[in-house]
Design a protein around this motif. Structure first.
Motif, PDB file in Angstrom:
ATOM      1  N   ARG A  68      88.174  22.256  85.261  1.00  0.00           N
ATOM      2  CA  ARG A  68      88.897  20.990  85.161  1.00  0.00           C
ATOM      3  C   ARG A  68      89.212  20.456  86.552  1.00  0.00           C
ATOM      4  O   ARG A  68      89.057  19.259  86.837  1.00  0.00           O
ATOM      5  CB  ARG A  68      90.189  21.255  84.384  1.00  0.00           C
ATOM      6  N   ARG A  95      88.438  10.988  83.324  1.00  0.00           N
ATOM      7  CA  ARG A  95      88.983   9.869  82.535  1.00  0.00           C
ATOM      8  C   ARG A  95      90.167   9.237  83.263  1.00  0.00           C
ATOM      9  O   ARG A  95      90.332   8.023  83.266  1.00  0.00           O
ATOM     10  CB  ARG A  95      89.424  10.359  81.162  1.00  0.00           C
ATOM     11  N   VAL A  96      90.993  10.099  83.872  1.00  0.00           N
ATOM     12  CA  VAL A  96      92.138   9.590  84.627  1.00  0.00           C
ATOM     13  C   VAL A  96      91.659   8.664  85.743  1.00  0.00           C
ATOM     14  O   VAL A  96      92.311   7.687  86.083  1.00  0.00           O
ATOM     15  CB  VAL A  96      92.941  10.784  85.204  1.00  0.00           C
ATOM     16  N   ARG A  97      90.492   8.976  86.280  1.00  0.00           N
ATOM     17  CA  ARG A  97      89.928   8.136  87.345  1.00  0.00           C
ATOM     18  C   ARG A  97      89.169   6.939  86.792  1.00  0.00           C
ATOM     19  O   ARG A  97      88.496   6.226  87.526  1.00  0.00           O
ATOM     20  CB  ARG A  97      89.005   8.973  88.229  1.00  0.00           C
ATOM     21  N   THR A 105      86.373  16.850  89.353  1.00  0.00           N
ATOM     22  CA  THR A 105      86.615  15.636  90.134  1.00  0.00           C
ATOM     23  C   THR A 105      86.196  15.799  91.589  1.00  0.00           C
ATOM     24  O   THR A 105      86.510  14.971  92.429  1.00  0.00           O
ATOM     25  CB  THR A 105      88.101  15.276  90.067  1.00  0.00           C
ATOM     26  N   TYR A 154      89.145  15.370  81.552  1.00  0.00           N
ATOM     27  CA  TYR A 154      90.432  14.698  81.740  1.00  0.00           C
ATOM     28  C   TYR A 154      90.560  14.023  83.110  1.00  0.00           C
ATOM     29  O   TYR A 154      90.877  12.839  83.200  1.00  0.00           O
ATOM     30  CB  TYR A 154      91.578  15.698  81.551  1.00  0.00           C
ATOM     31  N   GLY A 155      90.275  14.779  84.158  1.00  0.00           N
ATOM     32  CA  GLY A 155      90.421  14.238  85.509  1.00  0.00           C
ATOM     33  C   GLY A 155      89.516  13.042  85.747  1.00  0.00           C
ATOM     34  O   GLY A 155      89.873  12.094  86.444  1.00  0.00           O
ATOM     35  N   PHE A 182      95.107  21.787  78.561  1.00  0.00           N
ATOM     36  CA  PHE A 182      95.765  20.769  77.751  1.00  0.00           C
ATOM     37  C   PHE A 182      95.439  21.022  76.285  1.00  0.00           C
ATOM     38  O   PHE A 182      94.423  21.630  75.965  1.00  0.00           O
ATOM     39  CB  PHE A 182      95.296  19.377  78.158  1.00  0.00           C
TER      40      PHE A 182
END
Lengths: 308, 267
Positions: free
Chosen positions: B176, B126-128, B180, B123-124, B113
């Motif tokens: 990345r 934060r998405v969670r 997660t 990112y992953g 990204f």
């Protein structure tokens, strides 16, 4: 080594004069059309500067830039550009407050959420807004938006900067939405797939991945919108009152650089008089402002250049 | 004789992590890209999908994290049963986002990204909804170490990810995906855009990763499949031709088509 064959080969590889000539001709034609645009720009600068020079022989540049009163048509003449600049900046600022969020959200919706069908319907309608003559927007501001605002805020005068500023914002929404949407759609699908594969939702993908990836195009859209707002004439001339007040208060009436130029240019002005020349000084100021915005925009775009 | 056949068969003590059963897949234009594919993915093993271009191996891989959902009109038919839930993840009432949180993917072209190295890995998380700085720091470090990238980037975590080399970017994408803690990782030709050294690094990395999770990899490179995978599936024209232990496929395939492809007579 057959001399007859040699001759044929050398003929085959000889320069094709006809083709070369055609290529040169096309190249020349392309260069000319490019030069026309540059020539017109230079001609505009020449006219503005040559007419502004006699103006600045009467009025010192320091007075022009620091005096807070602009009354070239009164008996006591003042030539301070600041009231016009404040009017221009205030109406532009209001327009951007309306257009930037609205335009960006529209772009995000169209690019990331709308189905193909919906996008094909909404985008042309939105772009239709660009085709509405600005005179119509001006009366829309004066006859509809300002009276509505007066219901909320009764002290608002008939001519003010708020109404035309808002309408101008609505007018430039399609500019922002269209350019920003194009740049968001240009973000490669692999970037989206990467985000979705991480378990991101559509919204998370749009906000955290696509928007930063397309930021250079989005900033370009904002710059275009600012230039459009700064240069807008009719809306502010009709609905903002043409009163050069040095104020940033949106409820007051004001004149912008463009509305001053149009109001004076429409009157009977003696060619070569100081009032006539003041138009060119104001025009030159506007040109420099727009130039600065474009340079700033270019720098910002370079900083956030697309790299995916 | 009977005994020999049994030893050549798959070892059934392997734990099945996921299994496709009679999977058909149709693209929006109606073309059938997969035709009755049934294939197990074993836990802590690397399963390689090989076959000529257009045989449906990438399509098959992308069914596992419902990537096809992104494009309207695509249609799955059949089952992919994910264990231990014993659930068909292709059912419409299964949330694809939940599936993707457990089955992550690394793509053919590195697709970091437009963010810093740190933010790419975070990112992953934060998405969670993870936002605690300390947890993020720990997990980012762990994931970067897991992807053997930590030593190269620990001093410049705030640099833009695009400043990394292609191989580093791909390892960043692995980090990345790793951050997660997925159960299965899908690799879609992860080394086809990389040079031999970067390819070797990624291959070593995959062999380490299988200690923790199950891997399904699509590869054009048959040597790669032979080097790293435990099981290999040969696909052709949307059908699974043969699935077996990798050394069996590469030394003594039971189908003539597989042998032709492996030996280079075809494909």
């Amino acid at each position: 080594m057959n001399p007859e064959n040699d001759l044929i080969i050398s003929q085959r590889l000889a320069k094709n004069f006809q083709r070369n000539f055609r290529e040169r001709l096309i190249e020349f034609g392309l260069l000319c059309s490019g030069l026309i645009a540059i020539f017109i720009t230079l001609a505009i600068v020449y006219v503005l500067v040559s007419e502004a020079i006699p103006f600045f022989q009467h009025v010192s540049i320091i007075d022009f830039l620091t005096d807070t009163v602009w009354t070239p048509n009164y008996s006591i003449k003042h030539y301070g550009i600041l009231p016009l600049i404040s009017g221009t900046l205030t109406t532009t600022g209001i327009a951007l407050i309306v257009a930037v969020p609205l335009g960006t959200i529209t772009a995000i919706y169209l690019s990331e959420f709308a189905s193909h069908k919906v996008r094909e319907i909404i985008k042309p309608i939105l772009e239709l807004l660009v085709g509405v003559p600005t005179v119509v927007f001006g009366y829309f501001a004066l006859m509809l938006v300002t009276p509505m605002l007066q219901k909320i805020y009764p002290d608002l005068t008939t001519f003010n900067m708020l109404g035309p500023g808002i309408v101008m914002g609505i007018m430039i929404v399609p500019y922002i939405a269209s350019v920003a949407e194009d740049s968001m759609r240009a973000v490669p699908m692999s970037m989206r797939e990467g985000a979705y594969a991480m378990g991101a939702t559509r919204f998370q993908t749009a906000i955290r991945v696509i928007t930063p990836a397309a930021i250079s195009g989005i900033v370009a859209a904002y710059i275009l919108a600012i230039s459009r707002a700064v240069g807008e004439t009719m809306i502010v001339a009709i609905a903002a009152g043409q009163q050069p007040n040095f104020t940033f208060n949106p409820v007051e009436s004001a004149a912008t650089i463009t509305s001053y130029i149009v109001s004076v240019a429409l009157g009977d002005l003696e060619h070569g008089g100081i009032g006539y020349q003041s138009i060119f000084a104001a025009g030159l100021t506007l040109l420099i402002m727009t130039l600065l915005i474009n340079i700033l925009g270019h720098a910002v775009r370079k900083k956030y250049a697309e790299r995916y | 004789m009977v005994k020999k056949i049994i030893t050549n068969k798959l070892k059934h003590d392997e734990i099945i992590k996921a299994e496709s059963k009679n999977l058909n897949f149709f693209y929006a234009d109606g073309t059938q890209a997969l035709n009755g594919v049934s294939l197990p993915v074993y836990e802590n093993k690397i399963t390689a999908l090989i076959g000529p271009s257009g045989c449906g191996k990438s399509t098959f891989l992308r069914c596992f994290n419902r990537m096809h959902d992104l494009y309207p009109g695509n249609r799955y038919d059949g089952q992919i049963i994910l264990q231990p839930d014993n659930t068909n993840i292709l059912l419409t009432d299964v949330d694809p986002i939940e599936v993707r949180m457990r089955i992550s993917m690394v793509f053919q072209k590195p697709n970091p990204f437009p963010k810093s190295i740190y933010e790419n890995v975070a990112y992953g998380l934060r998405v969670r909804g993870e936002s605690k700085k300390r947890t993020l720091d720990e997990k980012v470090e762990e994931a970067l170490k897991g992807a053997s990238l930590w030593n190269e980037v620990k001093d410049r975590l705030q640099d833009l990810a695009f400043n990394l080399s292609g191989g580093q970017q791909q390892r960043l994408c692995i980090a990345r995906a790793l951050a997660t803690e997925p159960e299965i990782m899908l690799f879609d030709e992860p080394t086809s855009a990389l040079d031999p050294i970067a390819t070797m690094n990624i291959e070593e990395l995959m062999s380490e990763l299988k200690q923790k999770l199950s891997i399904l990899i699509v590869t054009h490179n048959m040597q790669q499949a032979a080097r790293i995978s435990d099981y290999t599936a040969y696909m052709y024209l949307g059908k699974l031709i043969e699935f077996d232990a990798t050394n069996k496929i590469f030394t003594n395939p039971s189908k003539k088509e597989t042998e032709d492809y492996i030996t280079g007579k075809f494909g």
